[in-house]
Design an enzyme around this catalytic site. Sequence first.
Site, PDB file in Angstrom:
ATOM      1  N   ASP A 172     -39.512  92.103  -0.228  1.00  0.00           N
ATOM      2  CA  ASP A 172     -40.509  93.115  -0.566  1.00  0.00           C
ATOM      3  C   ASP A 172     -39.879  94.429  -1.025  1.00  0.00           C
ATOM      4  OD1 ASP A 172     -43.506  93.827  -0.128  1.00  0.00           O
ATOM      5  OD2 ASP A 172     -42.462  95.459   0.903  1.00  0.00           O
TER       6      ASP A 172
ATOM      7  N   GLU B 244     -38.773  91.459  -5.147  1.00  0.00           N
ATOM      8  CA  GLU B 244     -39.857  92.197  -5.778  1.00  0.00           C
ATOM      9  C   GLU B 244     -39.262  93.509  -6.264  1.00  0.00           C
ATOM     10  OE1 GLU B 244     -44.306  93.997  -4.931  1.00  0.00           O
ATOM     11  OE2 GLU B 244     -42.698  94.390  -3.525  1.00  0.00           O
TER      12      GLU B 244
HETATM   13  C1  NOJ Z   1     -45.308  95.262  -2.008  1.00  0.00           C
HETATM   14  C2  NOJ Z   1     -46.269  94.257  -1.482  1.00  0.00           C
HETATM   15  O1  NOJ Z   1     -46.446  93.228  -2.409  1.00  0.00           O
HETATM   16  C3  NOJ Z   1     -47.537  95.007  -1.162  1.00  0.00           C
HETATM   17  O2  NOJ Z   1     -48.622  94.158  -0.903  1.00  0.00           O
HETATM   18  C4  NOJ Z   1     -47.239  95.905  -0.008  1.00  0.00           C
HETATM   19  O3  NOJ Z   1     -48.386  96.677   0.290  1.00  0.00           O
HETATM   20  C5  NOJ Z   1     -46.067  96.835  -0.322  1.00  0.00           C
HETATM   21  N1  NOJ Z   1     -44.971  96.173  -0.953  1.00  0.00           N
HETATM   22  C6  NOJ Z   1     -45.557  97.484   0.936  1.00  0.00           C
HETATM   23  O4  NOJ Z   1     -44.906  96.522   1.729  1.00  0.00           O
END
Ligand code: NOJ
Length: 524
Positions: free
Chosen positions: A197, A257
């Site tokens: 993440d 991500e």
């Molecule tokens: C990216 C995630 O995909 C999202 O859903 C989340 O709210 C944020 N990062 C914080 O972890």
Amino acid sequence: MSSWSDINALYQVYPRSFQDTNGDGTGDINGITQHLDYIATVADAIWLSPLYQSPQKDFGYDISSFVAFAPEYGTMSDFEALVAKAHARGLKVFMDLVPNHTSDQHEWFTQSRSSRNNSKRDWYVWRDPIDGHEPNNWVSMAGGKSWEYDAVTGQYYLHSWLKSQPDLNWQNPAVREAIADIMRFWLTRGVDGFRVDAVWVLAKDPDYRDDELQPGGDAGAYSGYRHTMCRNGEQLGEYIAFMADVANEQGGLLVLEYYSTPEFGDSFPQLYALQSVRKNCTTFFFDPLNWPLTAQAFGDGIAAYIAGLPVGTIPVICFGNHDQPRMVSRYGGEAQARLLAMLEFTLPGVPCVYNGDELGMENGSIPPGQGRDGFGGTGIMAGRDPERTPMQWNGTKNAGFSVGTPWLPVHSQYKTHNAASESDDSVSVLALYRALFTLRAQSVAWGRGTFAVLGYGNNILAYERAFNGATYTVYSNFNDYEHSIELGGTAICSSLLVTGINGATGHYVLAPFESIIVKKGNQQ
Ligand code: NOJ
Ligand code: CA
């Protein structure tokens, strides 16, 4: 040891919305296990959005224990059964790893905030007020400022997201080791890797200097600043390498991500840098989400990205997830979403399917007062409930998602778009995803073949994939009107699954937004 080239398609499960098995209105682990056969028709790997213990302020991305499940989702033995059954069907399992922050309910944070001398104090980012204000001007991606004053010790703590999601201090080696231990905990329990993440915020300016306000920028909004300090610190590559090496101890894979940002130059080099860190590590390719839906934008963009890819790296191609509008809604219709599914499965890269996109699900409309997403209007990801409405399994009450009251309302389109009815319909969106997954699994040309854009005249994108004598051309009509082409081979699939496409040769009339695959040669 596994590699990204072993995966034909990744399927993202958003557990809360997938399948409720006990009537509490919330999806659960057993609900995922129940549908493994279904998932295996469109993918050979699953990424599970967070199932961990959490106060659910950000639906699992606010973790209060990294090694326990939220009770509403189930138990460790439920999870072990899920992994065993997934593996028995040849499905790899990826957990969501959230290394940047925890919930404020995590024991590390309750300790950290308790006193300036606590041994966990330096696990988070604490700073003194400056002239009675925040230590710098950073703003949160969830809306509002990035600092919260804590009266207990008279300091501010940093939160790149909600104030209930304090950032861990990655400069502290003990924090890095703690994340490594969590990774080992799950790898030992058989998981095949992690979706990681929000990696762009792991490393920050070590001196926590102000971000620069854009000329005329709104000082209260994330978009008002040039984010050169609050993200992409110099140690980012080192931190990614650290996690990749830990994963690699047990043959695990990582997909990061990472959203590029212009403050750090062109987007592709930012992605290439992360993809080059280690062989077992790749990134999502999100850039096309920002391109206009034209053959030229996609043709030029994809050609440039693929041409520069570091040798041996395989991106994960993504047109939707739990933070993005549904494909059908973003691109204006089902035909457009089908075209994008064709691209996703035929480009060099691993397609990532967000649960429900394979059914052509649309954004749900959320009645006033029933919204659940806590992210606010000045952040970068506000209002994500519409893409999180429950999976549409069949035409019965609540689309078969729950016998109770679903945590978010079921979309009214479930009567026509659901897994049961689409399984019986040879031209449904689900039938298309199944056909594309089967095709990908049948020929290594999709995973390993060469890639060349042949052209995008008349707003028809044509590209070729070739491997060992098998050559495929994909033609995609980005127009909202028909256009005829010469096939130069034999058609084997249409995004509209039109009857009689198989075996078509010669002159062919592409319907609006239709995309087709044409095969030359006889080998696979
Ligand atoms: C990216 C995630 O995909 C999202 O859903 C989340 O709210 C944020 N990062 C914080 O972890
Ligand atoms: Ca449940």
